[in-house]
Design a protein around this motif. Structure first.
Motif, PDB file in Angstrom:
ATOM      1  N   LEU A  18       0.830  -1.200   0.000  1.00  0.00           N
ATOM      2  CA  LEU A  18       0.000   0.000   0.000  1.00  0.00           C
ATOM      3  C   LEU A  18       0.866   1.252   0.000  1.00  0.00           C
ATOM      4  N   LYS A  19       1.972   1.232   0.731  1.00  0.00           N
ATOM      5  CA  LYS A  19       2.890   2.378   0.767  1.00  0.00           C
ATOM      6  C   LYS A  19       3.540   2.625  -0.595  1.00  0.00           C
ATOM      7  N   ARG A  21       2.157   2.750  -3.345  1.00  0.00           N
ATOM      8  CA  ARG A  21       1.283   3.588  -4.172  1.00  0.00           C
ATOM      9  C   ARG A  21       1.728   5.043  -4.155  1.00  0.00           C
ATOM     10  N   THR A  22       2.262   5.511  -3.015  1.00  0.00           N
ATOM     11  CA  THR A  22       2.677   6.908  -2.895  1.00  0.00           C
ATOM     12  C   THR A  22       4.188   7.080  -2.931  1.00  0.00           C
ATOM     13  N   GLN A  27       5.819   3.622 -12.314  1.00  0.00           N
ATOM     14  CA  GLN A  27       4.395   3.310 -12.347  1.00  0.00           C
ATOM     15  C   GLN A  27       4.145   1.808 -12.469  1.00  0.00           C
ATOM     16  N   LYS A  30       4.161   0.264  -9.086  1.00  0.00           N
ATOM     17  CA  LYS A  30       2.925   0.590  -8.367  1.00  0.00           C
ATOM     18  C   LYS A  30       1.771  -0.290  -8.847  1.00  0.00           C
ATOM     19  N   ASP A  31       1.679  -0.465 -10.165  1.00  0.00           N
ATOM     20  CA  ASP A  31       0.621  -1.311 -10.720  1.00  0.00           C
ATOM     21  C   ASP A  31       0.769  -2.759 -10.272  1.00  0.00           C
ATOM     22  N   ALA A  33       2.205  -3.863  -7.559  1.00  0.00           N
ATOM     23  CA  ALA A  33       1.855  -3.950  -6.143  1.00  0.00           C
ATOM     24  C   ALA A  33       0.335  -3.970  -5.969  1.00  0.00           C
ATOM     25  N   GLU A  34      -0.368  -3.154  -6.747  1.00  0.00           N
ATOM     26  CA  GLU A  34      -1.825  -3.110  -6.656  1.00  0.00           C
ATOM     27  C   GLU A  34      -2.455  -4.410  -7.167  1.00  0.00           C
ATOM     28  N   ARG A  37      -2.203  -6.833  -4.335  1.00  0.00           N
ATOM     29  CA  ARG A  37      -3.169  -6.510  -3.275  1.00  0.00           C
ATOM     30  C   ARG A  37      -4.593  -6.898  -3.683  1.00  0.00           C
TER      31      ARG A  37
END
Length: 160
Positions: A18-19, A21-22, A27, A30-31, A33-34, A37
């Protein structure tokens, strides 16, 4: 049909993802990691692929990398793409030659000098693009615009 691909995360892993993401990361990371999740929260591979506009295989690869490598699997491996034939020190060498020597060089002469002195083979066109990107071609404002027709036209129009 095979077994459902499912990831189970600890609270700490979920917070870490979650961290991301910021965080100041690419990118793609981030994608990825999402994606992990969402899978851990019960989303199917097909739904995740549709959400991110990816293929099913890409989502599965992300999930398999997470299972085998963990957090490291989110980042790209180094060494992708072609390697440059020249190094920073080669361009610095050319800059010094251009500053020290009173003569001028064209790109063909510079490539020959680079090959002879540094054993680096570049095409004149490639060397021209590298030097232009560094701002070495046409960087002296007075020499570049001294004989420019547009400059003399602008001066005459301002005088009238």
């Amino acid at each position: 049909m095979g077994a459902r691909l499912r990831i189970f995360l600890t609270r700490e892993q979920d917070r870490t993802l979650l961290k991301l993401r910021t965080a100041d990361v690419p990118q793609k990371v981030k994608d990825r990691a999402e994606i992990i999740r969402l899978n851990a929260h019960g989303w199917y591979v097909e739904k995740i692929a549709a959400h991110f506009n990816l293929t099913l295989q890409t989502v599965r690869e992300v999930l398999h990398k997470w299972k085998s490598k963990g957090l490291e699997g989110l980042w790209e491996l180094p060494g992708r793409g072609g390697k440059s034939k020249w190094g920073e020190e080669d361009i610095v060498f050319l800059e010094e030659c251009l500053k020290k020597e009173p003569r001028t060089y064209n790109s063909l002469q510079l490539t020959q000098k680079l090959e002879r002195d540094r054993n680096v083979k570049l095409s004149p066109d490639r060397l021209r693009r590298v030097l232009k990107k560094r701002g070495l071609i046409g960087s002296e404002q007075g020499r570049v615009t001294k004989g420019s027709k547009t400059q003399s036209h602008e001066q005459t129009s301002k005088q009238t």
